[in-house]
Design a protein around this motif. Structure first.
Motif, PDB file in Angstrom:
ATOM      1  N   ASN A   9     -18.773  -9.852  -7.244  1.00  0.00           N
ATOM      2  CA  ASN A   9     -18.304  -8.565  -7.868  1.00  0.00           C
ATOM      3  C   ASN A   9     -18.407  -7.676  -6.835  1.00  0.00           C
ATOM      4  O   ASN A   9     -17.866  -6.569  -6.617  1.00  0.00           O
ATOM      5  N   LEU A  12     -15.115  -7.557  -4.681  1.00  0.00           N
ATOM      6  CA  LEU A  12     -14.264  -6.656  -5.605  1.00  0.00           C
ATOM      7  C   LEU A  12     -14.452  -5.187  -5.210  1.00  0.00           C
ATOM      8  O   LEU A  12     -13.346  -4.470  -5.182  1.00  0.00           O
ATOM      9  N   LEU A  77      -9.946 -13.217  -1.976  1.00  0.00           N
ATOM     10  CA  LEU A  77     -10.035 -12.868  -3.238  1.00  0.00           C
ATOM     11  C   LEU A  77      -8.720 -13.081  -4.101  1.00  0.00           C
ATOM     12  O   LEU A  77      -8.431 -13.631  -5.157  1.00  0.00           O
ATOM     13  N   HIS A  78      -7.408 -13.175  -3.435  1.00  0.00           N
ATOM     14  CA  HIS A  78      -6.348 -13.114  -3.974  1.00  0.00           C
ATOM     15  C   HIS A  78      -6.144 -14.889  -4.167  1.00  0.00           C
ATOM     16  O   HIS A  78      -5.459 -15.548  -5.085  1.00  0.00           O
ATOM     17  N   GLN A  81      -7.986 -15.749  -7.085  1.00  0.00           N
ATOM     18  CA  GLN A  81      -7.370 -15.439  -8.308  1.00  0.00           C
ATOM     19  C   GLN A  81      -6.320 -16.368  -8.726  1.00  0.00           C
ATOM     20  O   GLN A  81      -6.240 -16.805  -9.833  1.00  0.00           O
ATOM     21  N   SER A  82      -5.359 -16.664  -7.386  1.00  0.00           N
ATOM     22  CA  SER A  82      -4.311 -17.596  -7.622  1.00  0.00           C
ATOM     23  C   SER A  82      -4.944 -18.882  -8.187  1.00  0.00           C
ATOM     24  O   SER A  82      -4.053 -19.554  -8.995  1.00  0.00           O
ATOM     25  N   LEU A  84      -7.518 -19.721 -10.022  1.00  0.00           N
ATOM     26  CA  LEU A  84      -7.801 -19.605 -11.293  1.00  0.00           C
ATOM     27  C   LEU A  84      -6.554 -19.442 -12.453  1.00  0.00           C
ATOM     28  O   LEU A  84      -6.728 -19.818 -13.625  1.00  0.00           O
ATOM     29  N   ASN A  85      -5.353 -18.981 -11.753  1.00  0.00           N
ATOM     30  CA  ASN A  85      -4.424 -18.660 -12.700  1.00  0.00           C
ATOM     31  C   ASN A  85      -3.704 -19.709 -12.661  1.00  0.00           C
ATOM     32  O   ASN A  85      -2.377 -19.540 -13.172  1.00  0.00           O
ATOM     33  N   ARG A  97       3.268  -7.185 -15.895  1.00  0.00           N
ATOM     34  CA  ARG A  97       2.757  -7.451 -14.539  1.00  0.00           C
ATOM     35  C   ARG A  97       3.938  -6.613 -13.777  1.00  0.00           C
ATOM     36  O   ARG A  97       5.146  -6.383 -14.142  1.00  0.00           O
ATOM     37  N   ASP A 285       1.880 -19.836  -8.873  1.00  0.00           N
ATOM     38  CA  ASP A 285       1.654 -18.937  -9.743  1.00  0.00           C
ATOM     39  C   ASP A 285       2.994 -18.590 -10.792  1.00  0.00           C
ATOM     40  O   ASP A 285       3.896 -18.700 -10.581  1.00  0.00           O
TER      41      ASP A 285
END
Length: 309
Positions: A9, A12, A77-78, A81-82, A84-85, A97, A285
């Motif tokens: 965090n 972030l 981070l991106h 995130q990708s 996880l998605n 979006r 994605d």
């Protein structure tokens, strides 16, 4: 330091501070209180042994060390995130979006009206943000997720990028309907030399290849107006006897609104391939796949498949 000592965090908060520069904005975007953001920054300063951000009247300015960390942290981070998605679904009809697209002014004229009309019917909550494709930070912006997709004719990016050809286009002569050359089926090299021209200097794009080709061919022309972009071109041509050498897809968009006509050229000018480009972290994605599919469906001519750049 070890990753086990670091709270994700905190990164972030760091990434948001780099982008927004103000604690209040970071707190709002992350759903935290301002004291919580300040506390996170204090903890990160202690862990890394650097001030990271200096308070100025213009906001929080990153230190040199923070500037070195900014791009790797954002990309990490991106990428996370990708990852996880990957299995996440995307429902265009209900998504809100926002996609950031990089393109030239020609791209804005050609792509955006059709794309926005499609979004209005298929994805009314989806929004777009257009930025210039000629920006020197384009590769970094795509790698860190600040730009989702680039459209145009770009030089090879590097490993880690994908591209898909949409269509090929030639260059044509564009002029007003009452222009003396408008009655001709084709503009020959002789007529081209004799005409008065508008030259568009679109820095950082493939349109400069036309100027290089004219020089190689030894074609000298009378240039009465030079402009840095195509925005005012239709208005200029509609009210003068100047002609312009433009991509044929742009000519398609400008002829009707400005009472212009396009004529083929006998000169052997380069043919450009227009493609869409994206970074590998967005390749799977679902939302990005949907957007790329829309562009391929709306503008693709089956020129080529998807390949890594």
């Amino acid at each position: 330091m070890k990753l086990t000592e670091l709270d994700l965090n905190l990164l972030l908060v760091f990434d948001r501070l780099v982008q927004d520069g103000r604690v209040s904005r970071v707190a709002e975007s992350l759903g935290l209180s301002q004291p919580a953001v300040s506390n996170a920054l204090r903890r990160l300063r202690d862990l890394l042994g650097d001030e990271l951000f200096l308070r100025t009247p213009a906001g929080m300015v990153p230190t040199p060390y923070a500037q070195q960390l900014a791009s790797p942290v954002a990309q990490a981070l991106h990428t996370l995130q990708s990852a996880l998605n990957v299995r996440a679904s995307f429902d265009p009809a209900n998504s809100d979006r926002c996609f950031t697209l990089a393109m030239t002014d020609v791209g804005e004229i050609y792509f955006l009206p059709v794309l926005m009309d499609t979004l209005a019917h298929e994805a009314p909550g989806v929004t777009l943000r257009a930025v210039t494709v000629a920006d020197s930070t384009l590769r970094e912006d795509m790698a860190t997720g600040r730009v989702d997709l680039a459209l145009g004719s770009l030089p090879p990016l590097q490993a880690g990028y994908f591209q898909q050809a949409l269509f090929r286009q030639r260059y044509v002569a564009l002029m007003r309907q009452a222009h003396p050359l408008a009655v001709r089926p084709q503009v020959t090299a002789t007529l081209y030399r004799q005409a008065a021209h508008v030259r568009v200097v679109s820095a950082g794009t493939a349109h400069g290849l036309v100027e290089e080709a004219l020089q190689r061919l030894g074609v000298h022309r009378t240039v009465q107006l030079t402009v840095p972009h195509y925005v005012a071109l239709g208005h200029v041509l509609g009210n003068t006897d100047l002609i312009a050498t433009v991509p044929e897809r742009l000519a398609e968009r400008l002829t009707a609104p400005h009472a212009l006509v396009a004529r083929p050229l006998s000169l052997k000018l380069p043919v450009s391939t227009i493609a869409q480009y994206w970074h590998a972290h967005l390749h799977r994605d679902p939302g990005h796949q949907w957007l790329r599919g829309c562009l391929a469906r709306l503008f693709g001519a089956g020129e080529a498949g998807t390949v890594s750049a």
